[in-house]
Design an enzyme around this catalytic site. Structure first.
Site, mmCIF file in Angstrom:
data_model
loop_
_atom_site.group_PDB
_atom_site.id
_atom_site.type_symbol
_atom_site.label_atom_id
_atom_site.label_comp_id
_atom_site.label_asym_id
_atom_site.label_seq_id
_atom_site.Cartn_x
_atom_site.Cartn_y
_atom_site.Cartn_z
ATOM 1 C CE1 TYR A 33 74.812 79.901 50.416
ATOM 2 C CE2 TYR A 33 75.856 77.586 51.349
ATOM 3 C CZ TYR A 33 74.645 78.515 50.565
ATOM 4 O OH TYR A 33 73.815 77.745 50.011
ATOM 5 N NE ARG A 52 79.897 76.840 44.242
ATOM 6 C CZ ARG A 52 79.503 75.876 44.595
ATOM 7 N NH1 ARG A 52 78.638 75.289 43.584
ATOM 8 N NH2 ARG A 52 79.472 75.083 45.599
ATOM 9 N NE ARG A 100 68.610 97.823 56.982
ATOM 10 C CZ ARG A 100 67.765 98.251 56.089
ATOM 11 N NH1 ARG A 100 67.652 99.494 55.681
ATOM 12 N NH2 ARG A 100 67.150 97.277 55.227
ATOM 13 C CG HIS A 102 69.406 99.941 50.368
ATOM 14 N ND1 HIS A 102 68.767 100.387 51.579
ATOM 15 C CD2 HIS A 102 68.393 98.789 49.951
ATOM 16 C CE1 HIS A 102 67.526 99.883 52.053
ATOM 17 N NE2 HIS A 102 67.408 98.715 51.024
ATOM 18 C CE LYS A 149 77.635 76.884 48.077
ATOM 19 N NZ LYS A 149 76.053 76.250 48.150
ATOM 20 C CD GLU A 182 69.616 75.259 41.939
ATOM 21 O OE1 GLU A 182 70.660 74.521 41.983
ATOM 22 O OE2 GLU A 182 69.820 76.432 41.977
ATOM 23 C CG LEU A 207 75.174 76.827 43.070
ATOM 24 C CD1 LEU A 207 75.685 78.317 43.015
ATOM 25 C CD2 LEU A 207 75.479 76.310 44.031
HETATM 26 N N1 PLP Z 1 71.842 73.951 44.227
HETATM 27 C C1 PLP Z 1 71.653 74.672 45.313
HETATM 28 C C2 PLP Z 1 70.791 75.798 45.482
HETATM 29 C C3 PLP Z 1 72.728 74.809 46.172
HETATM 30 O O1 PLP Z 1 72.494 75.575 47.274
HETATM 31 C C4 PLP Z 1 73.736 73.690 46.313
HETATM 32 C C5 PLP Z 1 74.666 73.616 47.496
HETATM 33 O O2 PLP Z 1 74.491 73.911 48.400
HETATM 34 C C6 PLP Z 1 73.823 72.864 44.986
HETATM 35 C C7 PLP Z 1 72.934 73.143 44.034
HETATM 36 C C8 PLP Z 1 74.949 72.009 44.847
HETATM 37 O O3 PLP Z 1 76.241 72.384 44.877
HETATM 38 P P1 PLP Z 1 77.514 71.661 45.335
HETATM 39 O O4 PLP Z 1 77.718 70.507 44.382
HETATM 40 O O5 PLP Z 1 78.551 72.647 45.034
HETATM 41 O O6 PLP Z 1 77.529 71.363 46.729
#
Ligand code: PLP
Length: 287
Positions: A33, A52, A100, A102, A149, A182, A207
């Site tokens: 997403y 991304r 379904r 895998h 993501k 993070e 991320l």
């Molecule tokens: N880290 C995680 C785990 C996230 O889910 C997000 C955004 O959803 C971010 C960092 C920040 O990313 P961005 O600045 O691209 O929104």
């Protein structure tokens, strides 16, 4: 006016929008997403979010559901149909619908695409930023491909719920060496006593946030002192300032980590300035 969502080729009423029970996003969290901020009729950093998205899909061997140009049109149409001037547009792509199993479905299975949008007044975040937010710390328990993501966010959901129950906004994951990775949905930053901005390198364990990148651009533009390295929870608690970044929060000052007040317990000056400058440095594309 009812909300409208885009679901696999159709614009439908949000209340009735649905995907198939065999969608692999539902069955396996087999999808990715993106969230872009929309600010006064402009999509913020669309190019980098779509870059991304393409990368996340590539890493999982999922096809783009349509060309980038077409995707950009769908995003705009959803924003227009929902009359969103400021808020967010959300894109989700999964490996599609298949019985379904895998193993990947046959290569001709079309990926599924959902796009939604919602109105949020920019003042909502600004108000929260005036007070600053609290974070808690939790052990890192995610897989090692958090650079993708994906919609597989259960550890993030549990961590953020724990934060909420503790009266905080965000949870910072802490790795086995005591370093902050993070937040559940944000990147983590501190400002040291000598005004150096510190955030973890984005090669591994986090991320690579788009908002993080805009902050790096602001650091360069303003000639600020910067150190890209991991920091510990203890160092963060002693820091002059701390903040989190994400498209959903922009630069959001952190005033408390667990039970420790950060700085004087109020949003730091640098955090506030970076928030203020944000839309001068991010890329803005008209809806
Ligand atoms: N880290 C995680 C785990 C996230 O889910 C997000 C955004 O959803 C971010 C960092 C920040 O990313 P961005 O600045 O691209 O929104």
């Amino acid at each position: 006016m009812s909300r409208i969502a885009y679901v696999n080729g159709r614009y439908v009423r949000h209340a009735e929008a649905a995907v198939h029970i065999e969608d692999r996003g539902y069955q396996f969290a087999d999808g990715v997403y993106e969230v872009c901020e929309v600010w006064h009729g402009k999509i913020v950093d669309e190019r980098r979010h779509c870059d991304r998205l393409e990368r996340s899909l590539r890493e999982l061997s999922i096809r783009m559901p349509m060309t980038r140009a077409a995707l950009s049109q769908v995003m705009r149409e959803v924003l227009r149909r929902n009359r969103v001037r400021s808020g967010f547009v959300y894109l989700q792509v999964t490996r599609g619908v298949a019985r379904r199993d895998h193993y990947f479905p046959s290569p001709d299975t079309p990926p599924a695409l959902v796009v939604t949008a919602r109105n949020v007044a920019p003042e909502t975040g600004d108000k929260a930023a005036e007070a600053g937010v609290g974070v808690i710390t939790v052990p890192e328990n995610r897989w090692d491909r958090v650079d993708i993501k994906t919609v597989g966010l259960l550890p993030n959901v549990l961590a953020k719920q724990k934060a909420k129950e503790a009266g905080a906004k965000e949870a910072w994951f802490v790795d086995a060496n005591g370093y902050v990775t993070e937040g559940g949905s944000t990147n983590a930053w501190i400002v040291t006593k000598d005004n150096t901005l510190v955030t973890r390198p984005a090669e591994h364990g986090i991320l690579k946030g788009i908002t993080r990148q805009v902050v790096l651009d602001m650091i360069a533009r303003n000639g600020l002192s910067f150190d890209e390295r991991p920091f510990t929870v203890d160092e963060a608690k002693q820091a002059k300032e701390a903040f989190i970044t994400a498209a959903s929060t922009l630069v959001m000052p952190v005033v408390r980590i667990d039970d420790a007040a950060i700085g004087n317990g109020h949003p730091g000056e640098l955090s506030r300035e970076l928030r203020q400058q944000f839309h001068e440095v991010s890329e803005l594309e008209p809806v």
